[in-house]
Write a protein that holds these residues in place. Structure first.
Motif, PDB file in Angstrom:
ATOM      1  N   GLY A   1       0.986  -1.263  -0.307  1.00 58.15           N
ATOM      2  CA  GLY A   1       0.024  -0.136   0.151  1.00 58.15           C
ATOM      3  C   GLY A   1       0.877   1.250   0.028  1.00 58.15           C
ATOM      4  O   GLY A   1       0.437   2.237   0.618  1.00 58.15           O
ATOM      5  N   ARG A   2       1.901   1.166  -0.707  1.00 58.68           N
ATOM      6  CA  ARG A   2       2.857   2.336  -0.780  1.00 58.68           C
ATOM      7  C   ARG A   2       2.709   3.371  -1.866  1.00 58.68           C
ATOM      8  O   ARG A   2       2.354   3.017  -3.176  1.00 58.68           O
ATOM      9  CB  ARG A   2       4.316   1.756  -1.049  1.00 58.68           C
ATOM     10  CG  ARG A   2       5.482   2.688  -0.894  1.00 58.68           C
ATOM     11  CD  ARG A   2       6.762   1.734  -0.982  1.00 58.68           C
ATOM     12  NE  ARG A   2       8.286   2.516  -1.121  1.00 58.68           N
ATOM     13  CZ  ARG A   2       8.808   2.702  -0.331  1.00 58.68           C
ATOM     14  NH1 ARG A   2       8.832   2.159   0.853  1.00 58.68           N
ATOM     15  NH2 ARG A   2       9.951   3.368  -0.571  1.00 58.68           N
TER      16      ARG A   2
ATOM     17  N   ASP B   1       5.117   7.315  -5.472  1.00 58.03           N
ATOM     18  CA  ASP B   1       6.083   8.481  -5.662  1.00 58.03           C
ATOM     19  C   ASP B   1       7.048   8.423  -4.680  1.00 58.03           C
ATOM     20  O   ASP B   1       7.971   9.167  -4.478  1.00 58.03           O
ATOM     21  CB  ASP B   1       5.472   9.863  -5.533  1.00 58.03           C
ATOM     22  CG  ASP B   1       4.985  10.348  -4.188  1.00 58.03           C
ATOM     23  OD1 ASP B   1       4.758   9.434  -3.565  1.00 58.03           O
ATOM     24  OD2 ASP B   1       4.944  11.634  -4.037  1.00 58.03           O
ATOM     25  N   ASN B   2       7.061   7.236  -3.914  1.00 54.58           N
ATOM     26  CA  ASN B   2       8.438   6.886  -3.013  1.00 54.58           C
ATOM     27  C   ASN B   2       9.083   5.976  -3.608  1.00 54.58           C
ATOM     28  O   ASN B   2       8.756   4.864  -3.476  1.00 54.58           O
ATOM     29  CB  ASN B   2       7.427   6.444  -1.631  1.00 54.58           C
ATOM     30  CG  ASN B   2       8.471   6.267  -0.599  1.00 54.58           C
ATOM     31  OD1 ASN B   2       9.531   6.372  -0.794  1.00 54.58           O
ATOM     32  ND2 ASN B   2       7.934   5.740   0.530  1.00 54.58           N
ATOM     33  N   PRO B   3      10.341   6.253  -4.017  1.00 56.90           N
ATOM     34  CA  PRO B   3      11.244   5.358  -4.709  1.00 56.90           C
ATOM     35  C   PRO B   3      11.658   4.239  -3.857  1.00 56.90           C
ATOM     36  O   PRO B   3      11.626   4.346  -2.570  1.00 56.90           O
ATOM     37  CB  PRO B   3      12.211   6.341  -5.216  1.00 56.90           C
ATOM     38  CG  PRO B   3      12.033   7.583  -4.340  1.00 56.90           C
ATOM     39  CD  PRO B   3      10.729   7.561  -3.828  1.00 56.90           C
ATOM     40  N   LEU B   4      12.107   3.108  -4.555  1.00 57.16           N
ATOM     41  CA  LEU B   4      12.798   1.799  -4.063  1.00 57.16           C
ATOM     42  C   LEU B   4      14.382   1.963  -4.116  1.00 57.16           C
ATOM     43  O   LEU B   4      14.886   2.612  -4.955  1.00 57.16           O
ATOM     44  CB  LEU B   4      12.125   0.764  -4.632  1.00 57.16           C
ATOM     45  CG  LEU B   4      10.692   0.740  -4.719  1.00 57.16           C
ATOM     46  CD1 LEU B   4      10.284  -0.595  -5.238  1.00 57.16           C
ATOM     47  CD2 LEU B   4       9.950   0.611  -3.210  1.00 57.16           C
ATOM     48  N   ILE B   5      14.803   1.139  -3.090  1.00 54.61           N
ATOM     49  CA  ILE B   5      16.218   0.892  -3.272  1.00 54.61           C
ATOM     50  C   ILE B   5      16.741  -0.384  -4.014  1.00 54.61           C
ATOM     51  O   ILE B   5      15.839  -1.347  -3.887  1.00 54.61           O
ATOM     52  CB  ILE B   5      16.823   0.968  -1.910  1.00 54.61           C
ATOM     53  CG1 ILE B   5      16.618   2.236  -1.070  1.00 54.61           C
ATOM     54  CG2 ILE B   5      18.312   0.522  -1.830  1.00 54.61           C
ATOM     55  CD1 ILE B   5      16.928   2.082   0.571  1.00 54.61           C
ATOM     56  N   LEU B   6      17.367  -0.336  -4.861  1.00 51.89           N
ATOM     57  CA  LEU B   6      17.922  -1.555  -5.596  1.00 51.89           C
ATOM     58  C   LEU B   6      19.071  -2.084  -4.680  1.00 51.89           C
ATOM     59  O   LEU B   6      20.123  -1.435  -4.305  1.00 51.89           O
ATOM     60  CB  LEU B   6      18.537  -1.230  -6.988  1.00 51.89           C
ATOM     61  CG  LEU B   6      17.455  -0.987  -7.955  1.00 51.89           C
ATOM     62  CD1 LEU B   6      17.878  -0.547  -9.565  1.00 51.89           C
ATOM     63  CD2 LEU B   6      16.343  -1.860  -8.120  1.00 51.89           C
TER      64      LEU B   6
END
Ligand code: AMP
Ligand code: MG
Length: 334
Positions: A53-54, A57-62
């Motif tokens: 439920g994120r 526009d909240n980016p993710l870490i690779l």
């Protein structure tokens, strides 16, 4: 159905197969549990946002397992980035680079940058190695809840919504990674964590904190450069208050304002004659238990938590940052 498995090799092999088929696997890291998907598969990454439920526009870490994997994901690795990688990887540090075209837009929330980390945890690294792809992994909790530091926390939040949870025991650090912007030569800390300001200052005396980190209030007027930091985070069911000031006054205030559903988070050596008192350990190293204790309070029907202000030095600043967010900015100064 979500399979909860041990971290033995045959389970890591089937976890890698799930990742390669576009599925979701939660796995341990030294910071918190991550919810992983193939970072180069746009549809798989979208499932992460849905399961948590994120906000999109909240980016993710690779997550990668070898330094050589940074190059294809970025267009520039400057001397600051190189030195930080050589010094603090593998470990609880995420670097933000200008991204290359192979990084799908869904990873970076529309920004032209990408966040990358090489974790230390052996299970995490083995899973990434077997998957042969960077693994996109935010914390494996429902958005807005305290981050998971045990497999059981992930199960509570995401059972039925993801394919597999690998149980690797409790996380060593218990707070998310330090996020550092290295798109310029002077590093800027966007989120404090296990690699501290003091650690980085020894290499780069021009290191700074992003402005919003040093504010004492939650405000909309300063836009954080790390989009995730603007959302209310880590919130327990009960209301959390941070208490700051003279310790006798703080003790008196807590005793006068507690009832049977109040919890107190203290540090070693400061005691309270109340039924629900938990020590975070020392102020500097007390980060490991914080999220776990927030969840424990939720399951015990705690409606109010009084937490002593941590010493803001070293990892203590990261603990303060998470506490401040969990408290929705409520600090009682005495
Ligand atoms: P989590 O995975 O839940 O630990 O959240 C990842 C954190 O990294 C969030 O605070 C994001 O805002 C931050 N982050 C990820 N990618 C970027 C980026 N490209 N630029 C700035 N911050 C980022
Ligand atoms: Mg998170």
């Amino acid at each position: 159905m979500t399979r909860l498995v041990t971290s033995e090799m045959k389970n890591l092999a089937s976890a890698a197969e799930i990742i390669n088929n576009g599925g979701l696997v939660a796995f341990p890291t030294e910071t918190v549990y991550g919810l992983g998907a193939d970072g180069l598969n746009e549809n798989a990454v979208k499932k992460i946002y849905e399961a948590k439920g994120r906000p999109s526009d909240n980016p993710l870490i690779l997550h990668i397992q070898d330094i050589s994997e940074v190059e294809p994901l970025t267009i520039e690795i400057n001397s600051t980035a190189k030195k930080l990688m050589d010094t603090f990887w593998p470990g609880p540090m995420t670097l933000v680079f200008k991204k290359s075209a192979i990084v799908p837009p869904v990873i970076s929330g529309g920004l032209d940058t990408v966040a990358i980390r090489l974790p230390e945890n052996k299970v995490a690294r083995e899973l990434i190695r077997l998957s042969k792809t960077p693994i996109a992994a935010p914390s494996a909790n429902t958005s807005g809840k305290p981050s998971p530091t045990k497999a059981s926390h992930v199960f509570e939040d995401l059972n039925g919504r993801i394919d597999m949870i690998i149980d690797g025991g409790s996380c060593d650090i218990g707070l998310e990674s330090t996020v550092i912007d290295v798109t310029t030569l002077s590093p800027v800390i966007l989120r404090p964590g296990g690699v501290t300001f003091e650690d980085i200052y020894k290499l780069f005396p021009d290191v700074s904190y992003d402005k919003h980190l040093t504010l004492d209030t939650i405000t909309d007027t300063v836009k954080p450069r790390s989009p995730g930091m603007k959302y209310k985070h880590y919130a327990p069911e009960g209301e959390l208050f941070i208490l700051e000031g003279n310790i006798e006054k703080v003790q008196k205030y807590i005793l006068e304002n507690s009832d049977e559903n109040t919890a107190v988070f203290t540090f070693d050596g400061i005691d309270f004659d109340l039924p629900y008192v938990r020590s975070l350990g020392t102020s500097i190293s007390g980060s490991k238990l914080f999220f776990d204790l927030l969840r424990e309070c939720d399951s015990n029907g705690i409606t109010k938590i009084f937490a002593l202000m941590p010493d803001k030095k070293g990892v203590g600043f990261a603990l303060y940052n998470r506490m401040f967010k969990a408290a929705g900015g409520r600090i009682i100064k005495l």
